[in-house]
Every structure is written in C-alpha cells, then in structure tokens.
Design a protein around this motif. Structure first.
Motif, mmCIF file in Angstrom:
data_model
loop_
_atom_site.group_PDB
_atom_site.id
_atom_site.type_symbol
_atom_site.label_atom_id
_atom_site.label_comp_id
_atom_site.label_asym_id
_atom_site.label_seq_id
_atom_site.Cartn_x
_atom_site.Cartn_y
_atom_site.Cartn_z
ATOM 1 N N VAL A 49 21.944 1.644 -48.522
ATOM 2 C CA VAL A 49 22.308 0.225 -48.452
ATOM 3 C C VAL A 49 21.125 -0.598 -47.961
ATOM 4 O O VAL A 49 20.804 -1.665 -48.520
ATOM 5 C CB VAL A 49 23.530 0.029 -47.527
ATOM 6 C CG1 VAL A 49 23.788 -1.461 -47.296
ATOM 7 C CG2 VAL A 49 24.764 0.704 -48.120
ATOM 8 N N LEU A 50 20.430 -0.098 -46.941
ATOM 9 C CA LEU A 50 19.288 -0.817 -46.374
ATOM 10 C C LEU A 50 18.167 -0.958 -47.399
ATOM 11 O O LEU A 50 17.583 -2.044 -47.562
ATOM 12 C CB LEU A 50 18.789 -0.082 -45.128
ATOM 13 C CG LEU A 50 17.606 -0.712 -44.388
ATOM 14 C CD1 LEU A 50 17.987 -2.084 -43.839
ATOM 15 C CD2 LEU A 50 17.147 0.200 -43.254
ATOM 16 N N ILE A 51 17.866 0.129 -48.101
ATOM 17 C CA ILE A 51 16.779 0.106 -49.083
ATOM 18 C C ILE A 51 17.118 -0.848 -50.227
ATOM 19 O O ILE A 51 16.273 -1.635 -50.676
ATOM 20 C CB ILE A 51 16.496 1.521 -49.613
ATOM 21 C CG1 ILE A 51 15.893 2.381 -48.493
ATOM 22 C CG2 ILE A 51 15.552 1.483 -50.812
ATOM 23 C CD1 ILE A 51 15.796 3.854 -48.828
ATOM 24 N N ASN A 52 18.349 -0.770 -50.711
ATOM 25 C CA ASN A 52 18.743 -1.665 -51.804
ATOM 26 C C ASN A 52 18.756 -3.123 -51.370
ATOM 27 O O ASN A 52 18.398 -4.017 -52.150
ATOM 28 C CB ASN A 52 20.117 -1.262 -52.343
ATOM 29 C CG ASN A 52 20.045 -0.063 -53.265
ATOM 30 O OD1 ASN A 52 19.578 -0.156 -54.387
ATOM 31 N ND2 ASN A 52 20.493 1.084 -52.791
ATOM 32 N N LEU A 56 16.544 -5.992 -53.182
ATOM 33 C CA LEU A 56 17.133 -7.244 -53.658
ATOM 34 C C LEU A 56 16.520 -8.450 -52.949
ATOM 35 O O LEU A 56 16.264 -9.488 -53.570
ATOM 36 C CB LEU A 56 18.643 -7.222 -53.454
ATOM 37 C CG LEU A 56 19.427 -6.236 -54.326
ATOM 38 C CD1 LEU A 56 20.893 -6.202 -53.920
ATOM 39 C CD2 LEU A 56 19.293 -6.616 -55.800
ATOM 40 N N GLY A 57 16.313 -8.304 -51.637
ATOM 41 C CA GLY A 57 15.715 -9.407 -50.885
ATOM 42 C C GLY A 57 14.309 -9.732 -51.360
ATOM 43 O O GLY A 57 13.933 -10.911 -51.463
ATOM 44 N N THR A 69 10.540 0.482 -43.981
ATOM 45 C CA THR A 69 9.658 1.655 -44.086
ATOM 46 C C THR A 69 9.705 2.489 -42.816
ATOM 47 O O THR A 69 9.824 3.724 -42.861
ATOM 48 C CB THR A 69 8.211 1.218 -44.369
ATOM 49 O OG1 THR A 69 8.171 0.437 -45.564
ATOM 50 C CG2 THR A 69 7.310 2.439 -44.525
ATOM 51 N N GLU A 70 9.627 1.822 -41.673
ATOM 52 C CA GLU A 70 9.643 2.546 -40.397
ATOM 53 C C GLU A 70 10.982 3.238 -40.167
ATOM 54 O O GLU A 70 11.040 4.394 -39.709
ATOM 55 C CB GLU A 70 9.357 1.577 -39.246
ATOM 56 C CG GLU A 70 7.930 1.037 -39.204
ATOM 57 C CD GLU A 70 7.719 -0.149 -40.134
ATOM 58 O OE1 GLU A 70 8.679 -0.543 -40.844
ATOM 59 O OE2 GLU A 70 6.599 -0.679 -40.150
ATOM 60 N N LEU A 71 12.070 2.535 -40.475
ATOM 61 C CA LEU A 71 13.397 3.119 -40.269
ATOM 62 C C LEU A 71 13.643 4.306 -41.191
ATOM 63 O O LEU A 71 14.248 5.300 -40.786
ATOM 64 C CB LEU A 71 14.472 2.049 -40.490
ATOM 65 C CG LEU A 71 14.560 0.952 -39.422
ATOM 66 C CD1 LEU A 71 15.587 -0.088 -39.826
ATOM 67 C CD2 LEU A 71 14.916 1.559 -38.064
#
Length: 199
Positions: A49-52, A56-57, A69-71
């Motif tokens: 969800v975070l990557i997508n 999108l952002g 990237t860090e997460l």
C-alpha cells in the motif's frame, strides 16, 4: 483368506516417517509462530500500500511519500525474521536433501539423526547471531540510530532490531523442537524395526 494385521497396518504410515517438518509444535508456541508469520504478511500488505501510494503520488500529484525507500529497506529485514520460524517449521527452508532422500528409504534412522544434526547446527547458528545482536540493539537505542535525513525523514532502527531478536528466538526454539522430533523419530523407527513392524 489371511487375517489382516490391523496393528501393523495402523503403524505402517509412520513406520518410516519422512521428517519432522509440519508436525505440530507445542500448542502455545505454534500459535506464536503462526502469529509472527501473519504479522509479517500484514507488514507486506502495508508495504505494498505504501509503495503504491508513493508511485501514485509521484505520477499524479508530483508529491512522493517521504521515507518509502528507508522504510522498505528496514521492513524487508523485519519481515524475513518474523516469518523465518514458520518457514522452517513448514519445511520451506532451502536445503540440499538429495542425500537425505536416499537415506530415508534405505537408512531412515541415520536420515533422522542427520536431520537432528542439521537442526542442532541451525539452533547453534541462531543462538550465535542472537548473542551478537544484543549489544547492537542496546547500542542502537543508546545512540538513537536512525535511517533517513534530518529535516526530511527519519525512522529509528531499534524497533526492527527488536523484531529481529524475536524472530531469532522463535527460530532457535523451532530448530531445537525439530531436532528433538528427529531424535524421537529415529528411536521410534528403530523400535518398530526391532519389533518387526518397520518397513
């Protein structure tokens, strides 16, 4: 018609058990291992969800999510260790078992003992890593270690190190339990063969 030996038939499927993988662990501990695996799966979903959201952002609003990237780099380590014990218990750890497959048919007792040796070596390795990881955790907490850049995005490292230690402990215990199951299996096969029930 010859009478059927129901006792021998009942014991035949277990006469030469394949291995200890997949056998039930102690009930409470098995729930812990499954919960860690489930937590790792939920973590993967959250990362997706975070990557997508970041993609999108970037493309739609020119506003990327900071720190993705860090997460992701931190999360991969945590997920691996969360799911390691359940992966081991289910027999999905990569291993070369060509020799063991042959031995399980011809020398099942020796195969079980070699499995036990493999699991004890794994437990020793997990214990060594666990022992070495403790000072690193305390040092990470003391120096407030983080990833990212101050003023942009920072995330502490120590929570992931705690997750690593939890996963290492669970995997160490799983290795020990599998080794015990292997030893019991070797004794059971030897006893069955001595009483004439073995293959």
């Amino acid at each position: 018609m010859e009478p059927t030996n129901t006792t021998a038939l009942a014991q035949e499927p277990d006469a030469v058990p394949k291995d200890a993988y997949g056998q039930p662990l102690p009930a409470g501990f098995q729930r812990v291992v499954q919960a860690l695996n489930a937590l790792g799966t939920l973590w993967i979903v959250a990362l997706m969800v975070l990557i997508n959201t970041d993609v999108l952002g970037r493309n739609l609003f020119h506003a990327p999510v900071r720190g993705v990237t860090e997460l992701v780099s931190l999360s991969i380590v945590g997920i691996v260790f969360l799911q390691l014990a359940d992966t081991l218990h289910s027999g999905r750890i990569t291993r070369a078992d060509v020799l063991l497959q042959g031995l399980q048919k011809k020398r099942p007792v020796l195969a079980a003992l070699l499995h036990a040796f493999f699991h004890l070596v794994g437990a020793l390795l997990m214990g060594t890593i666990l022992w070495a990881a403790w000072p690193t955790l305390w040092e990470s907490i003391r120096m407030r270690e983080y990833v990212g850049a101050i003023g942009d995005f920072t995330a502490p490292v120590w929570p992931v190190r705690v997750v690593m230690l939890v996963g290492l402990c669970a995997t160490l215990i799983t290795f020990v339990l599998l080794a015990l199951a292997d030893v019991r299996r070797a004794a059971r096969v030897r006893q069955m063969r001595a009483t004439g029930h073995g293959a």
